[in-house]
Design an enzyme around this catalytic site. Structure first.
Site, PDB file in Angstrom:
ATOM      1  N   SER A  60       5.767   2.762  14.647  1.00  0.00           N
ATOM      2  CA  SER A  60       7.112   2.192  14.667  1.00  0.00           C
ATOM      3  C   SER A  60       7.389   1.687  16.078  1.00  0.00           C
ATOM      4  O   SER A  60       6.807   2.183  17.046  1.00  0.00           O
ATOM      5  CB  SER A  60       8.156   3.251  14.280  1.00  0.00           C
ATOM      6  N   TYR A  85      11.013  11.782  15.277  1.00  0.00           N
ATOM      7  CA  TYR A  85      10.446  10.568  14.681  1.00  0.00           C
ATOM      8  C   TYR A  85       9.814   9.691  15.756  1.00  0.00           C
ATOM      9  O   TYR A  85       8.666   9.244  15.621  1.00  0.00           O
ATOM     10  CB  TYR A  85      11.542   9.799  13.940  1.00  0.00           C
TER      11      TYR A  85
END
Length: 280
Positions: free
Chosen positions: A164, A181
């Site tokens: 990401s 995350y």
């Protein structure tokens, strides 16, 4: 060397074809994984195995994929990619239908949002790390024998991991901060670099993708909090957020002969937004 020899490219019209290839997509029942699975089938894969934790979601995804006008077939193999015993079961189930795998898209992932002082261990940290990092490593490890089966220098198998932009730049902060995350996505992209060196001699190439905002069940809430699709599109130099074709094309490219000399790299799919931040 003559000019004639210089313009001769080997079977270039089919360089992005995946005709006859066998693929496995974890986290493939929705979002980026399902977009990629659709692209893999439409690019010529003969078999695409879809796995995610929820059996119903896998079955619905496979039904939709098998309704596409392709020569390939999608298979549903539900499994929880955060648990090693479930990954081992997944490999055994896939092995019942094929003696080799050409493409592994290790895409399963989860996120968690909470303020710094409210982030807790079980779900806020361990669950995210177990799926996004540990699960990716052991999925690749357990599938390695099938990935090696037919791989050669000229026809290597391909592994793609989903990172990401949050693993490259600072992720979400504040009330819905995504510390675990962001850390997990930085980790998995660096894991891909390490595995590229480790597995390259075994004719397995490993690369990552780092998507920005793509509308999906996991991202929609955060996108709304960030101002919605129109606002986010205006923040990107190319004036849009990610679309299904964008991720499907990147995965197909990395899976194809066209990426046979790409190893340990990361393709950022954000329309240049990371670099556009310099204007702010």
């Amino acid at each position: 060397m003559s000019a004639k020899a210089d313009v001769q490219l080997h079977d270039f019209t089919n360089i992005f074809s995946l005709s006859g290839k066998v693929a496995v997509v974890s986290g493939g029942s929705r979002g980026l994984g399902l977009h990629a699975a659709s692209g893999l089938l439409q690019a010529g894969c003969s078999k695409v195995f879809i796995t995610s934790r929820k059996a119903k979601a896998c079955e619905e995804a496979v039904a939709a994929l098998n309704a596409l006008p392709t020569q390939g077939k999608a298979y549903s193999v539900p499994a929880d990619s955060s648990k090693i015993e479930e990954i081992e079961r997944l490999v055994k189930e896939v092995g019942k239908e094929t003696d080799h795998v050409d493409i592994l898209f290790a895409n399963a992932g989860a996120t968690w949002g909470a303020a710094f002082d409210e982030t807790e261990e079980k779900n806020g940290w361990n669950r995210v790390m177990d799926l996004n990092v540990k699960g990716v490593f052991f999925t690749i490890q357990k599938f390695a024998p099938l990935l090696e089966k037919r791989a050669t220098t000229e026809n290597p198998s391909k592994v793609i991991v989903t990172g990401s932009v949050a693993g490259i730049m600072v992720g979400s902060l504040g009330a819905n901060a995504s510390f675990s995350y962001a850390a997990s996505k930085a980790a998995v992209l660096h894991l891909a670099r390490n595995l590229a060196v480790e597995l390259g001699p075994r004719h397995i190439l490993v690369n990552g993708i780092a998507p920005g905002f793509f509308p999906s069940k996991m991202a929609n809430g955060l996108m709304e909090m960030a101002g919605g699709v129109e606002t986010l599109a205006k923040q990107s130099p190319n004036g849009k957020v990610g679309q299904p074709e964008d991720v499907a094309a990147a995965v197909v490219y990395l899976s194809s002969r066209g990426a046979n000399h790409v190893n340990g790299d990361t393709i950022v799919l954000d329309g240049g937004k990371i670099w556009g931040q310099a204007k702010l």
